[in-house]
Design a protein around this motif. Sequence first.
Motif, PDB file in Angstrom:
ATOM      1  N   LEU A  76     -24.051  10.982 -21.289  1.00  0.00           N
ATOM      2  CA  LEU A  76     -23.393   9.672 -21.253  1.00  0.00           C
ATOM      3  C   LEU A  76     -21.894   9.779 -21.510  1.00  0.00           C
ATOM      4  O   LEU A  76     -21.116   8.988 -20.968  1.00  0.00           O
ATOM      5  CB  LEU A  76     -24.042   8.722 -22.264  1.00  0.00           C
ATOM      6  N   CYS A  77     -21.490  10.751 -22.319  1.00  0.00           N
ATOM      7  CA  CYS A  77     -20.054  10.954 -22.547  1.00  0.00           C
ATOM      8  C   CYS A  77     -19.349  11.428 -21.278  1.00  0.00           C
ATOM      9  O   CYS A  77     -18.134  11.288 -21.153  1.00  0.00           O
ATOM     10  CB  CYS A  77     -19.826  11.958 -23.674  1.00  0.00           C
ATOM     11  N   VAL A  78     -20.087  11.977 -20.344  1.00  0.00           N
ATOM     12  CA  VAL A  78     -19.520  12.367 -19.050  1.00  0.00           C
ATOM     13  C   VAL A  78     -19.643  11.214 -18.044  1.00  0.00           C
ATOM     14  O   VAL A  78     -18.697  10.902 -17.319  1.00  0.00           O
ATOM     15  CB  VAL A  78     -20.219  13.640 -18.510  1.00  0.00           C
ATOM     16  N   ILE A  79     -20.799  10.558 -18.022  1.00  0.00           N
ATOM     17  CA  ILE A  79     -21.072   9.514 -17.027  1.00  0.00           C
ATOM     18  C   ILE A  79     -20.200   8.280 -17.239  1.00  0.00           C
ATOM     19  O   ILE A  79     -19.664   7.723 -16.266  1.00  0.00           O
ATOM     20  CB  ILE A  79     -22.568   9.138 -17.057  1.00  0.00           C
ATOM     21  N   VAL A  80     -20.054   7.825 -18.472  1.00  0.00           N
ATOM     22  CA  VAL A  80     -19.320   6.576 -18.734  1.00  0.00           C
ATOM     23  C   VAL A  80     -17.870   6.649 -18.259  1.00  0.00           C
ATOM     24  O   VAL A  80     -17.435   5.807 -17.471  1.00  0.00           O
ATOM     25  CB  VAL A  80     -19.427   6.166 -20.224  1.00  0.00           C
ATOM     26  N   PRO A  81     -17.080   7.646 -18.692  1.00  0.00           N
ATOM     27  CA  PRO A  81     -15.694   7.657 -18.213  1.00  0.00           C
ATOM     28  C   PRO A  81     -15.571   7.951 -16.714  1.00  0.00           C
ATOM     29  O   PRO A  81     -14.683   7.425 -16.046  1.00  0.00           O
ATOM     30  CB  PRO A  81     -15.007   8.742 -19.034  1.00  0.00           C
ATOM     31  N   THR A  82     -16.492   8.771 -16.199  1.00  0.00           N
ATOM     32  CA  THR A  82     -16.444   9.079 -14.767  1.00  0.00           C
ATOM     33  C   THR A  82     -16.714   7.843 -13.933  1.00  0.00           C
ATOM     34  O   THR A  82     -15.990   7.549 -12.971  1.00  0.00           O
ATOM     35  CB  THR A  82     -17.464  10.190 -14.421  1.00  0.00           C
ATOM     36  N   SER A  83     -17.743   7.085 -14.280  1.00  0.00           N
ATOM     37  CA  SER A  83     -18.063   5.880 -13.509  1.00  0.00           C
ATOM     38  C   SER A  83     -16.974   4.825 -13.663  1.00  0.00           C
ATOM     39  O   SER A  83     -16.645   4.117 -12.713  1.00  0.00           O
ATOM     40  CB  SER A  83     -19.426   5.316 -13.913  1.00  0.00           C
ATOM     41  N   ARG A  84     -16.375   4.742 -14.838  1.00  0.00           N
ATOM     42  CA  ARG A  84     -15.274   3.782 -15.028  1.00  0.00           C
ATOM     43  C   ARG A  84     -14.068   4.188 -14.186  1.00  0.00           C
ATOM     44  O   ARG A  84     -13.411   3.344 -13.578  1.00  0.00           O
ATOM     45  CB  ARG A  84     -14.897   3.692 -16.494  1.00  0.00           C
ATOM     46  N   LEU A  85     -13.772   5.476 -14.149  1.00  0.00           N
ATOM     47  CA  LEU A  85     -12.667   5.977 -13.335  1.00  0.00           C
ATOM     48  C   LEU A  85     -12.900   5.700 -11.859  1.00  0.00           C
ATOM     49  O   LEU A  85     -12.001   5.247 -11.147  1.00  0.00           O
ATOM     50  CB  LEU A  85     -12.461   7.474 -13.577  1.00  0.00           C
ATOM     51  N   ILE A  86     -14.115   5.938 -11.397  1.00  0.00           N
ATOM     52  CA  ILE A  86     -14.448   5.672  -9.995  1.00  0.00           C
ATOM     53  C   ILE A  86     -14.276   4.188  -9.687  1.00  0.00           C
ATOM     54  O   ILE A  86     -13.657   3.815  -8.688  1.00  0.00           O
ATOM     55  CB  ILE A  86     -15.885   6.144  -9.675  1.00  0.00           C
ATOM     56  N   SER A  87     -14.811   3.340 -10.547  1.00  0.00           N
ATOM     57  CA  SER A  87     -14.719   1.899 -10.328  1.00  0.00           C
ATOM     58  C   SER A  87     -13.267   1.440 -10.293  1.00  0.00           C
ATOM     59  O   SER A  87     -12.858   0.712  -9.378  1.00  0.00           O
ATOM     60  CB  SER A  87     -15.480   1.167 -11.434  1.00  0.00           C
ATOM     61  N   GLN A  88     -12.484   1.851 -11.260  1.00  0.00           N
ATOM     62  CA  GLN A  88     -11.093   1.415 -11.304  1.00  0.00           C
ATOM     63  C   GLN A  88     -10.287   1.967 -10.142  1.00  0.00           C
ATOM     64  O   GLN A  88      -9.447   1.270  -9.581  1.00  0.00           O
ATOM     65  CB  GLN A  88     -10.450   1.800 -12.635  1.00  0.00           C
ATOM     66  N   SER A  89     -10.540   3.200  -9.756  1.00  0.00           N
ATOM     67  CA  SER A  89      -9.811   3.787  -8.632  1.00  0.00           C
ATOM     68  C   SER A  89     -10.114   3.046  -7.336  1.00  0.00           C
ATOM     69  O   SER A  89      -9.198   2.724  -6.565  1.00  0.00           O
ATOM     70  CB  SER A  89     -10.174   5.263  -8.462  1.00  0.00           C
ATOM     71  N   LEU A  90     -11.392   2.794  -7.096  1.00  0.00           N
ATOM     72  CA  LEU A  90     -11.769   2.094  -5.862  1.00  0.00           C
ATOM     73  C   LEU A  90     -11.213   0.672  -5.842  1.00  0.00           C
ATOM     74  O   LEU A  90     -10.688   0.217  -4.822  1.00  0.00           O
ATOM     75  CB  LEU A  90     -13.288   2.088  -5.699  1.00  0.00           C
ATOM     76  N   PHE A  91     -11.312  -0.029  -6.963  1.00  0.00           N
ATOM     77  CA  PHE A  91     -10.787  -1.394  -6.994  1.00  0.00           C
ATOM     78  C   PHE A  91      -9.260  -1.421  -6.910  1.00  0.00           C
ATOM     79  O   PHE A  91      -8.698  -2.334  -6.315  1.00  0.00           O
ATOM     80  CB  PHE A  91     -11.268  -2.155  -8.235  1.00  0.00           C
ATOM     81  N   ASN A  92      -8.594  -0.439  -7.494  1.00  0.00           N
ATOM     82  CA  ASN A  92      -7.142  -0.386  -7.360  1.00  0.00           C
ATOM     83  C   ASN A  92      -6.732  -0.177  -5.907  1.00  0.00           C
ATOM     84  O   ASN A  92      -5.795  -0.813  -5.418  1.00  0.00           O
ATOM     85  CB  ASN A  92      -6.547   0.714  -8.242  1.00  0.00           C
ATOM     86  N   THR A  93      -7.449   0.696  -5.214  1.00  0.00           N
ATOM     87  CA  THR A  93      -7.172   0.916  -3.791  1.00  0.00           C
ATOM     88  C   THR A  93      -7.448  -0.343  -2.991  1.00  0.00           C
ATOM     89  O   THR A  93      -6.637  -0.753  -2.146  1.00  0.00           O
ATOM     90  CB  THR A  93      -8.020   2.089  -3.260  1.00  0.00           C
ATOM     91  N   LEU A  94      -8.589  -0.967  -3.253  1.00  0.00           N
ATOM     92  CA  LEU A  94      -8.931  -2.215  -2.555  1.00  0.00           C
ATOM     93  C   LEU A  94      -7.903  -3.303  -2.830  1.00  0.00           C
ATOM     94  O   LEU A  94      -7.466  -4.006  -1.918  1.00  0.00           O
ATOM     95  CB  LEU A  94     -10.311  -2.702  -2.995  1.00  0.00           C
ATOM     96  N   THR A  95      -7.515  -3.440  -4.080  1.00  0.00           N
ATOM     97  CA  THR A  95      -6.558  -4.480  -4.453  1.00  0.00           C
ATOM     98  C   THR A  95      -5.211  -4.252  -3.795  1.00  0.00           C
ATOM     99  O   THR A  95      -4.611  -5.184  -3.249  1.00  0.00           O
ATOM    100  CB  THR A  95      -6.391  -4.521  -5.985  1.00  0.00           C
ATOM    101  N   THR A  96      -4.746  -3.019  -3.816  1.00  0.00           N
ATOM    102  CA  THR A  96      -3.458  -2.705  -3.201  1.00  0.00           C
ATOM    103  C   THR A  96      -3.464  -3.034  -1.722  1.00  0.00           C
ATOM    104  O   THR A  96      -2.537  -3.665  -1.204  1.00  0.00           O
ATOM    105  CB  THR A  96      -3.124  -1.217  -3.413  1.00  0.00           C
ATOM    106  N   ARG A  97      -4.513  -2.639  -1.051  1.00  0.00           N
ATOM    107  CA  ARG A  97      -4.591  -2.902   0.394  1.00  0.00           C
ATOM    108  C   ARG A  97      -4.773  -4.384   0.689  1.00  0.00           C
ATOM    109  O   ARG A  97      -4.200  -4.915   1.636  1.00  0.00           O
ATOM    110  CB  ARG A  97      -5.701  -2.080   1.011  1.00  0.00           C
ATOM    111  N   ALA A  98      -5.569  -5.057  -0.125  1.00  0.00           N
ATOM    112  CA  ALA A  98      -5.783  -6.498   0.092  1.00  0.00           C
ATOM    113  C   ALA A  98      -4.491  -7.281  -0.134  1.00  0.00           C
ATOM    114  O   ALA A  98      -4.167  -8.198   0.625  1.00  0.00           O
ATOM    115  CB  ALA A  98      -6.881  -7.019  -0.826  1.00  0.00           C
TER     116      ALA A  98
END
Length: 165
Positions: free
Chosen positions: A62-84
């Motif tokens: 969980l110490c690996v999964i939690v930050p990794t999934s948060r990083l993925i989520s924020q990265s994808l949403f940042n890309t989506l937000t920038t493009r939108a």
Amino acid sequence: MIKLLSYLLRMSRNISLSRPTIVLALVSGLISGLGLTGLLAIISSVLAGKADHSYLLRFIALCVIVPTSRLISQSLFNTLTTRAVFETRLESCRQILAAPLRSLEEIGPHRLLATLTDDIATLTTALTQIPLLCLHLGAIGACIVYMGWLSWRMLLVVQIGRAHV
């Protein structure tokens, strides 16, 4: 939030990211929230003295999964937000240029500038909060399930008390 997500889905047709990207961003945010609750459950079990060696492996995972999934989520949403936001600004400029001069004079330059600066900045701020919202929704849902697992009677008391408020 639903209006923002539907806006992102509409914008995903115009930009190079697909709807599965949005779904992946949402799911990874929820996984991060669920993982945080899992960490709380593991820590609670260890403090209560109910731990064995498998808890260490779950904790590390969980110490690996939690930050990794948060990083993925924020990265994808940042890309989506920038493009939108880029597409929204571009479309607004196109509409302003296509509008008759008479209409633009009636609207006035202050309103046009406010649309291009303030309104789009507000949209950007709202869109950047979606990953945190997903994380918190996942954590709240998992905490409710965890509370029910620990004591279903206490969960009922809390739900009944919430209904009367």
